[in-house]
Write a protein that holds these residues in place. Structure first.
Motif: not given
Length: 142
Positions: A87, A94, A107, A112-117, A137-138, A141
């Motif tokens: 990061m 992503k 988690r 709590s970093r931003k990530w998908s699961y 999503n990218e 944004t």
């Protein structure tokens, strides 16, 4: 079989040529991800070692990845430090964490970093849908 080339080309254009790095020590999972996403038109590179992943993600490698799919609980317990490094040097990357454990458990292990699961095991169609959502999503944004 003659139509496989044009279909792959259409998929690649739909996915915007997104490149995916897969880091998982399980060869069977890495192979499934590589085959599934590669067949859908993504550029995919699979590795089983965090150090190799960090080298590939480093600026000096000359490589560019849009998405990293990472085993949330690598055997040596280095996932948290790995995510910090990734990061810090790849702000636009992503990240999708994958694990056989629940999202809540993961988690608690990696913060709590931003990530998908995505929970393992998963069907190729489920994997592809999750990655397509990340790409979409990218695009929204940018």
């Amino acid at each position: 079989k003659a139509d496989a080339g044009p279909a792959k080309e259409r998929n690649s254009k739909r996915m915007g040529g997104a490149r995916v790095l897969v880091l998982d020590e399980a060869e069977d999972f890495r192979t499934m991800v590589t085959n599934c996403l590669g067949g859908a038109g993504f550029g995919v590179h699979g590795v089983d070692c965090p150090h190799v992943a960090l080298e590939l993600l480093g600026a000096e490698s000359g490589e560019h990845f849009d998405i990293a799919i990472i085993d949330a609980l690598m055997p040596n317990g280095s996932t948290d430090a790995l995510l910090d490094s990734i990061m810090h040097s790849n702000a636009g990357l992503k990240v999708m964490l994958v694990s056989g454990f629940s999202r809540t458990f993961v988690r608690g292990q990696v913060g709590s970093r931003k990530w998908s699961y995505l929970q393992k095991p998963c069907a190729p169609a489920q994997l592809l849908a999750s990655v397509e959502r990340l790409v979409a999503n990218e695009a929204e944004t940018r």
